[in-house]
Design an enzyme around this catalytic site. Sequence first.
Site, PDB file in Angstrom:
ATOM      1  N   VAL A  12      26.034  50.781  34.616  1.00  0.00           N
ATOM      2  CA  VAL A  12      27.325  51.134  34.007  1.00  0.00           C
ATOM      3  C   VAL A  12      27.205  51.198  32.476  1.00  0.00           C
ATOM      4  O   VAL A  12      27.693  52.132  31.832  1.00  0.00           O
ATOM      5  CB  VAL A  12      28.442  50.142  34.429  1.00  0.00           C
ATOM      6  CG1 VAL A  12      29.777  50.553  33.823  1.00  0.00           C
ATOM      7  CG2 VAL A  12      28.558  50.086  35.942  1.00  0.00           C
ATOM      8  N   GLY A 182      20.445  54.105  47.337  1.00  0.00           N
ATOM      9  CA  GLY A 182      20.874  53.416  46.115  1.00  0.00           C
ATOM     10  C   GLY A 182      22.345  53.027  46.108  1.00  0.00           C
ATOM     11  O   GLY A 182      22.886  52.647  45.079  1.00  0.00           O
ATOM     12  N   GLU A 185      23.743  47.236  47.056  1.00  0.00           N
ATOM     13  CA  GLU A 185      23.082  46.386  46.062  1.00  0.00           C
ATOM     14  C   GLU A 185      21.764  45.903  46.686  1.00  0.00           C
ATOM     15  O   GLU A 185      21.602  45.938  47.894  1.00  0.00           O
ATOM     16  CB  GLU A 185      23.954  45.160  45.751  1.00  0.00           C
ATOM     17  CG  GLU A 185      25.437  45.440  45.618  1.00  0.00           C
ATOM     18  CD  GLU A 185      25.839  45.843  44.212  1.00  0.00           C
ATOM     19  OE1 GLU A 185      25.082  45.541  43.281  1.00  0.00           O
ATOM     20  OE2 GLU A 185      26.889  46.481  44.057  1.00  0.00           O
ATOM     21  N   ASP A 196      32.813  41.853  47.764  1.00  0.00           N
ATOM     22  CA  ASP A 196      33.180  42.840  46.748  1.00  0.00           C
ATOM     23  C   ASP A 196      34.623  43.331  46.984  1.00  0.00           C
ATOM     24  O   ASP A 196      35.432  43.378  46.054  1.00  0.00           O
ATOM     25  CB  ASP A 196      32.179  44.014  46.811  1.00  0.00           C
ATOM     26  CG  ASP A 196      32.508  45.117  45.844  1.00  0.00           C
ATOM     27  OD1 ASP A 196      32.280  44.942  44.635  1.00  0.00           O
ATOM     28  OD2 ASP A 196      33.020  46.165  46.288  1.00  0.00           O
ATOM     29  N   LYS A 200      38.238  42.860  44.702  1.00  0.00           N
ATOM     30  CA  LYS A 200      39.092  43.988  44.321  1.00  0.00           C
ATOM     31  C   LYS A 200      40.533  43.795  44.825  1.00  0.00           C
ATOM     32  O   LYS A 200      41.479  44.107  44.107  1.00  0.00           O
ATOM     33  CB  LYS A 200      38.487  45.290  44.850  1.00  0.00           C
ATOM     34  CG  LYS A 200      37.182  45.638  44.105  1.00  0.00           C
ATOM     35  CD  LYS A 200      36.414  46.732  44.802  1.00  0.00           C
ATOM     36  CE  LYS A 200      35.158  47.112  44.046  1.00  0.00           C
ATOM     37  NZ  LYS A 200      34.255  47.959  44.825  1.00  0.00           N
TER      38      LYS A 200
HETATM   39  N1  HSE Z   1      28.934  47.946  45.631  1.00  0.00           N
HETATM   40  C1  HSE Z   1      30.205  48.512  45.286  1.00  0.00           C
HETATM   41  C2  HSE Z   1      30.604  49.524  46.362  1.00  0.00           C
HETATM   42  C3  HSE Z   1      30.128  49.138  43.938  1.00  0.00           C
HETATM   43  O1  HSE Z   1      29.787  49.849  47.215  1.00  0.00           O
HETATM   44  O2  HSE Z   1      31.752  49.959  46.398  1.00  0.00           O
HETATM   45  C4  HSE Z   1      31.418  49.316  43.241  1.00  0.00           C
HETATM   46  O3  HSE Z   1      32.120  48.145  43.031  1.00  0.00           O
END
Ligand code: HSE
Length: 413
Positions: A12, A182, A185, A196, A200
């Site tokens: 980023v 890719g 992670e 994750d 959010k």
């Molecule tokens: N690993 C996260 C996703 C990246 O796959 O959405 C963005 O937060």
Amino acid sequence: MVQMAVLGYGVVGSGVVEVLSTHKESIAKRAQEEICVKYILDRREFPESPFADRFTKSFDQILQDSEVRVVVEVMGGLDPAFEYTAQCLKAGKSVVTSNKELVASKGAELLKIAREMNVNFLFEASVGGGIPIIRPLSQCLAANDVIEIAGILNGTTNFILTKMIRESMSFEDALALAQKLGYAERNPAADVEGFDACRKICILASLAYGKHVYPHQVHTEGITQITLADVEYADNWGGVIKLIGQVEKTESGRLQTIVCPMFVSRESQLSSVDDVFNGILVQGDATGDVVFYGKGAGKLPTASAVVADVIDCVKHFKARKYLFWEEGSEEYVEDYRERPILLYVRAKTQDPEKAFAKAAQVLSGASRLSRKEPEEGELAFVTTCLMPEKEIREKLSSLQELEILGTIRISDF
Ligand code: HSE
């Protein structure tokens, strides 16, 4: 000219520097100021970079430079990102971040410091990557009471589920492909275990309802237990399986929130959000359903959201952007097991006919599902009478004849 610093030159961070450089003129026009990256903080060396002269390993150099008025934090994680962000805000610098872990865990604290110091703390890129959602939620939908938010908030898991649904790929193969491309992670746990998406939904819930929801308060399940049999049964039911982050305010004024795989009906707008895309459904009392859709991850979409926040900071040095929520509390989030739901159940049993009849009776109604080539003794059904999850689970465990292999909640949107 406005001087800024970027903390972290990963995917980023390098995208932010790139966007600021390739769009220099149009950004200067929009911000009504030229924006210049004075420092890039990273432990690594980048001698070949066209920005090699901007690199520093000293955070203090950035902190003490009064010319630096905006700092972009894109290091990820909490340590040292929290400390660095807090110190920058206390030094009177505005901070922009894409770090969802930071905002989900420490948002209220950092917003308070920003308010006290009359500087901005902005984080559009922390949810939905390049999809505008933080600003619409805090500004454009501000006249609404948010009834519910439900979203596909993680691109990696959505890619994996899409491969399982469309190509009957196993979870393991789809994950390996996501890693190869890719998307996932290196350690895929944050994606596939739902952490994750949990961060959010915490950010969206805090923003929508004005009080912090912390990650430990959100019951979180990932997609590692989903099988191709579940995918087939979802199809027979009339939908698809999606990893959903959901929050709603209950009549008691407290919140119900969860992250888990759900059966989503083909009628729902979220059912067709596929591959690495994200989709977020916001139900406002005045607007009805509003859906946000786009690329939820990736270098340039995320950098675009970060840079838009930088421009906003530069345009609002004098009048702070109003973005705020208060500290949360334990009792603010209800036990997810109290929420009335419908549930899909896949089980093994000696006599499927007999076991289904008993289950339908005990659960006050159930509808049986089928798939091609079920295993011997396999039984799948969805409950048809809404009841608190706690009650459904108690009733299921009283059914001695069923060996439960998997359960998935049914969505209500
Ligand atoms: N690993 C996260 C996703 C990246 O796959 O959405 C963005 O937060």
